[in-house]
Scaffold this motif. Structure first.
Motif, PDB file in Angstrom:
ATOM      1  N   ILE A 144       0.820  -1.212   0.000  1.00 24.74           N
ATOM      2  CA  ILE A 144       0.000   0.000   0.000  1.00 24.74           C
ATOM      3  C   ILE A 144       0.852   1.259   0.000  1.00 24.74           C
ATOM      4  O   ILE A 144       0.468   2.287  -0.565  1.00 24.74           O
ATOM      5  N   SER A 145       2.027   1.190   0.605  1.00 25.21           N
ATOM      6  CA  SER A 145       2.879   2.382   0.686  1.00 25.21           C
ATOM      7  C   SER A 145       3.272   2.900  -0.691  1.00 25.21           C
ATOM      8  O   SER A 145       3.593   4.086  -0.841  1.00 25.21           O
ATOM      9  N   GLU A 146       3.230   2.051  -1.705  1.00 25.53           N
ATOM     10  CA  GLU A 146       3.642   2.471  -3.045  1.00 25.53           C
ATOM     11  C   GLU A 146       2.600   3.329  -3.747  1.00 25.53           C
ATOM     12  O   GLU A 146       2.932   4.066  -4.673  1.00 25.53           O
ATOM     13  N   PHE A 147       1.320   3.214  -3.339  1.00 23.43           N
ATOM     14  CA  PHE A 147       0.296   3.943  -4.092  1.00 23.43           C
ATOM     15  C   PHE A 147      -0.647   4.771  -3.221  1.00 23.43           C
ATOM     16  O   PHE A 147      -1.654   5.291  -3.711  1.00 23.43           O
ATOM     17  N   ALA A 148      -0.318   4.935  -1.953  1.00 20.51           N
ATOM     18  CA  ALA A 148      -1.215   5.655  -1.035  1.00 20.51           C
ATOM     19  C   ALA A 148      -1.469   7.098  -1.472  1.00 20.51           C
ATOM     20  O   ALA A 148      -2.530   7.659  -1.175  1.00 20.51           O
ATOM     21  N   ASN A 149      -0.535   7.701  -2.191  1.00 23.23           N
ATOM     22  CA  ASN A 149      -0.674   9.103  -2.595  1.00 23.23           C
ATOM     23  C   ASN A 149      -0.949   9.274  -4.090  1.00 23.23           C
ATOM     24  O   ASN A 149      -0.769  10.363  -4.644  1.00 23.23           O
ATOM     25  N   PHE A 150      -1.382   8.203  -4.753  1.00 17.76           N
ATOM     26  CA  PHE A 150      -1.617   8.263  -6.200  1.00 17.76           C
ATOM     27  C   PHE A 150      -2.825   9.132  -6.545  1.00 17.76           C
ATOM     28  O   PHE A 150      -3.793   9.237  -5.780  1.00 17.76           O
ATOM     29  N   MET A 191      -8.475 -16.204   2.819  1.00 17.25           N
ATOM     30  CA  MET A 191      -8.588 -15.497   1.548  1.00 17.25           C
ATOM     31  C   MET A 191      -9.636 -14.400   1.622  1.00 17.25           C
ATOM     32  O   MET A 191     -10.666 -14.561   2.282  1.00 17.25           O
ATOM     33  N   GLY A 192      -9.375 -13.303   0.924  1.00 15.44           N
ATOM     34  CA  GLY A 192     -10.347 -12.216   0.903  1.00 15.44           C
ATOM     35  C   GLY A 192      -9.876 -11.052   0.062  1.00 15.44           C
ATOM     36  O   GLY A 192      -8.716 -10.991  -0.372  1.00 15.44           O
ATOM     37  N   LEU A 193     -10.811 -10.131  -0.176  1.00 15.85           N
ATOM     38  CA  LEU A 193     -10.528  -8.896  -0.913  1.00 15.85           C
ATOM     39  C   LEU A 193     -10.902  -7.725  -0.002  1.00 15.85           C
ATOM     40  O   LEU A 193     -12.042  -7.261  -0.008  1.00 15.85           O
ATOM     41  N   PRO A 194      -9.963  -7.248   0.810  1.00  9.24           N
ATOM     42  CA  PRO A 194     -10.274  -6.222   1.818  1.00  9.24           C
ATOM     43  C   PRO A 194     -10.211  -4.787   1.319  1.00  9.24           C
ATOM     44  O   PRO A 194     -10.242  -3.850   2.123  1.00  9.24           O
ATOM     45  N   GLU A 195     -10.155  -4.596   0.006  1.00  9.19           N
ATOM     46  CA  GLU A 195      -9.882  -3.262  -0.534  1.00  9.19           C
ATOM     47  C   GLU A 195     -10.883  -2.196  -0.105  1.00  9.19           C
ATOM     48  O   GLU A 195     -10.521  -1.034   0.090  1.00  9.19           O
ATOM     49  N   THR A 196     -12.178  -2.559   0.008  1.00  5.78           N
ATOM     50  CA  THR A 196     -13.161  -1.516   0.360  1.00  5.78           C
ATOM     51  C   THR A 196     -12.918  -0.953   1.753  1.00  5.78           C
ATOM     52  O   THR A 196     -13.357   0.170   2.054  1.00  5.78           O
ATOM     53  N   SER A 197     -12.214  -1.682   2.611  1.00  8.71           N
ATOM     54  CA  SER A 197     -11.870  -1.154   3.935  1.00  8.71           C
ATOM     55  C   SER A 197     -10.796  -0.074   3.840  1.00  8.71           C
ATOM     56  O   SER A 197     -10.525   0.624   4.821  1.00  8.71           O
ATOM     57  N   LEU A 198     -10.182   0.053   2.642  1.00  9.88           N
ATOM     58  CA  LEU A 198      -9.162   1.084   2.403  1.00  9.88           C
ATOM     59  C   LEU A 198      -9.698   2.200   1.512  1.00  9.88           C
ATOM     60  O   LEU A 198      -8.954   3.087   1.108  1.00  9.88           O
ATOM     61  N   GLY A 199     -10.990   2.118   1.168  1.00 12.84           N
ATOM     62  CA  GLY A 199     -11.579   3.145   0.328  1.00 12.84           C
ATOM     63  C   GLY A 199     -11.320   2.957  -1.148  1.00 12.84           C
ATOM     64  O   GLY A 199     -11.393   3.903  -1.935  1.00 12.84           O
ATOM     65  N   VAL A 200     -11.028   1.734  -1.552  1.00 10.03           N
ATOM     66  CA  VAL A 200     -10.743   1.441  -2.961  1.00 10.03           C
ATOM     67  C   VAL A 200     -11.391   0.098  -3.285  1.00 10.03           C
ATOM     68  O   VAL A 200     -11.996  -0.528  -2.409  1.00 10.03           O
ATOM     69  N   MET A 245     -20.010 -10.525  -4.173  1.00 12.72           N
ATOM     70  CA  MET A 245     -20.466  -9.219  -3.702  1.00 12.72           C
ATOM     71  C   MET A 245     -20.318  -9.110  -2.182  1.00 12.72           C
ATOM     72  O   MET A 245     -19.850  -8.094  -1.659  1.00 12.72           O
ATOM     73  N   GLU A 246     -20.708 -10.173  -1.469  1.00 11.43           N
ATOM     74  CA  GLU A 246     -20.597 -10.145  -0.009  1.00 11.43           C
ATOM     75  C   GLU A 246     -19.150 -10.010   0.435  1.00 11.43           C
ATOM     76  O   GLU A 246     -18.826  -9.198   1.328  1.00 11.43           O
ATOM     77  N   LEU A 247     -18.253 -10.782  -0.179  1.00 11.33           N
ATOM     78  CA  LEU A 247     -16.847 -10.709   0.208  1.00 11.33           C
ATOM     79  C   LEU A 247     -16.252  -9.332  -0.060  1.00 11.33           C
ATOM     80  O   LEU A 247     -15.513  -8.790   0.757  1.00 11.33           O
ATOM     81  N   VAL A 248     -16.585  -8.765  -1.218  1.00  8.78           N
ATOM     82  CA  VAL A 248     -16.047  -7.447  -1.565  1.00  8.78           C
ATOM     83  C   VAL A 248     -16.621  -6.369  -0.654  1.00  8.78           C
ATOM     84  O   VAL A 248     -15.897  -5.504  -0.148  1.00  8.78           O
ATOM     85  N   MET A 249     -17.933  -6.413  -0.427  1.00  9.86           N
ATOM     86  CA  MET A 249     -18.586  -5.359   0.356  1.00  9.86           C
ATOM     87  C   MET A 249     -18.211  -5.403   1.832  1.00  9.86           C
ATOM     88  O   MET A 249     -18.081  -4.364   2.485  1.00  9.86           O
ATOM     89  N   THR A 250     -18.052  -6.615   2.381  1.00 15.66           N
ATOM     90  CA  THR A 250     -17.704  -6.735   3.799  1.00 15.66           C
ATOM     91  C   THR A 250     -16.218  -6.645   4.046  1.00 15.66           C
ATOM     92  O   THR A 250     -15.784  -6.476   5.194  1.00 15.66           O
TER      93      THR A 250
END
Length: 260
Positions: free
Chosen positions: A68-74, A131-140, A160-165
Motif C-alpha cells: 500500500i505504501s507504493e500507491f497511497a498518494n496516487f 482469503m479475501g478482498l479487503p480493498e473496500t476497507s481502504l476506500g478502494v 459481492m458479499e466478500l467485496v462489500m464486507t
C-alpha cells in the motif's frame, strides 16, 4: 536472472515460482510484479517446463496483498494506470499462458494476493489459508481483476458479499465455494501440487495449451467460446501429439507426447 523478491526453480518438468518477501508477508510491490512477469515468461518459454507452481515463501502467507505504501498518494490517473499495467503485465498474462499454472495457497491470500491466485488456472490451499478482498476497507476496490474473476469462480452473490464486507474466508469455505480445488495440511501442499502436475504432464502439452485458450474464451466479451473450441479442436488434428495419442491408444500403449 537474479531476483530480489522471488525464487524460481526447475525440477522434473515443473518450475516452482515462490514470492519471497517474508518480512512483508510476501506483499506485491512494483519490483515483485515485474520479477514475476519475467519468471513466468521465462518458464513459459522453457520447453522442458510442463507445469508452473506458484506459491509464497514461509508458512504465514501466499501473498498478503499489495504494498500500500507504493500507491497511497496516487492520483486518479495514476491509480488507473496502476491497475491497467498490473493486469497486463502479470494477472492477465498468467491467465493466458500456454503452460498450466497451479497456485498453491499457503496462509494469507488477500487483495492482490487473492487476485494473483485467481489468475492461475486453478488453486489448491493449505488448511491455514485465509482469503479475501479487503480493498473496500481502504476506500478502494480490487484493481487486479478481483471484481471479475471472483464472481466467475464463486458466483455473483458470494463475491459481492466478500467485496462489500472486506471479509476473509477460511480454506474450508473456499473449498465449499469452489474457489480452491483441494485443501490439505501445509506439509502436504507442495507435494499435492507436484502430484497434480505429474498427472498433467502425462498428457499432451500442446492440447492443454489449446484447452486453456478455449476455456478462457468463454469469459471474453464478444467472443464465442464455442467457436474458439471448434477452432482449437480442429488445430489439434495437425499436431504430432494428436497422431501419437491416437496411435498409442489404438496400439494399446502409453503415449509419448513431444509437445508439438
Amino acid at each position: 536472472m537474479t531476483y530480489e523478491n522471488i525464487l524460481s526453480n526447475f525440477s522434473n518438468g515443473i518450475t516452482t515460482i515462490t514470492v519471497n518477501r517474508p518480512s512483508k508477508l510476501n506483499a506485491l510491490n512494483k519490483v515483485t510484479i515485474e520479477e514475476l512477469h519475467h519468471a513466468f515468461k521465462e518458464a513459459n518459454s522453457h520447453k522442458e517446463t510442463k507445469v508452473i507452481i506458484l506459491t509464497g515463501y514461509g508458512e504465514k502467507a501466499f501473498v498478503a496483498g499489495a504494498d500500500i505504501s507504493e500507491f497511497a498518494n496516487f492520483s486518479v490517473e495514476n491509480g488507473g494506470k496502476l491497475a491497467a499495467n498490473g493486469q497486463e503485465l502479470l494477472f492477465n498474462f498468467i491467465e493466458n499462458l500456454d503452460t498450466p499454472v497451479i497456485a498453491a495457497v499457503n496462509g494469507f491470500a488477500l487483495g492482490g494476493g487473492l487476485e494473483l491466485a485467481m489468475s492461475a488456472h486453478f488453486r489448491i490451499a493449505s488448511d491455514n489459508a485465509k482469503m479475501g478482498l479487503p480493498e473496500t476497507s481502504l476506500g478502494v476496490i480490487p484493481g487486479y481483476g478481483g471484481t471479475q474473476r471472483l464472481p466467475q469462480l464463486i458466483g455473483k452473490g458470494r463475491a459481492m458479499e466478500l467485496v462489500m464486507t472486506a471479509g476473509m474466508i477460511d480454506a474450508a469455505t473456499a473449498l465449499n465455494y469452489g474457489l480452491v480445488n483441494h485443501v490439505v495440511s501445509l506439509e502436504e501442499l507442495l507435494p499435492l501440487a507436484e502430484k497434480i502436475a505429474g498427472k498433467i504432464m502425462r498428457n499432451s502439452s500442446v492440447a492443454i495449451s489449446k484447452a486453456i485458450k478455449a476455456v478462457n474464451a468463454n469469459f471474453i466479451d464478444g467472443v464465442s467460446g464455442y467457436e474458439v473450441e471448434i477452432e482449437q479442436f480442429g488445430a489439434c488434428f495437425g499436431t504430432a501429439d494428436f497422431k501419437e495419442g491416437t496411435t498409442a491408444f489404438l496400439e494399446k500403449r502409453k503415449a509419448d507426447f513431444k509437445g508439438h
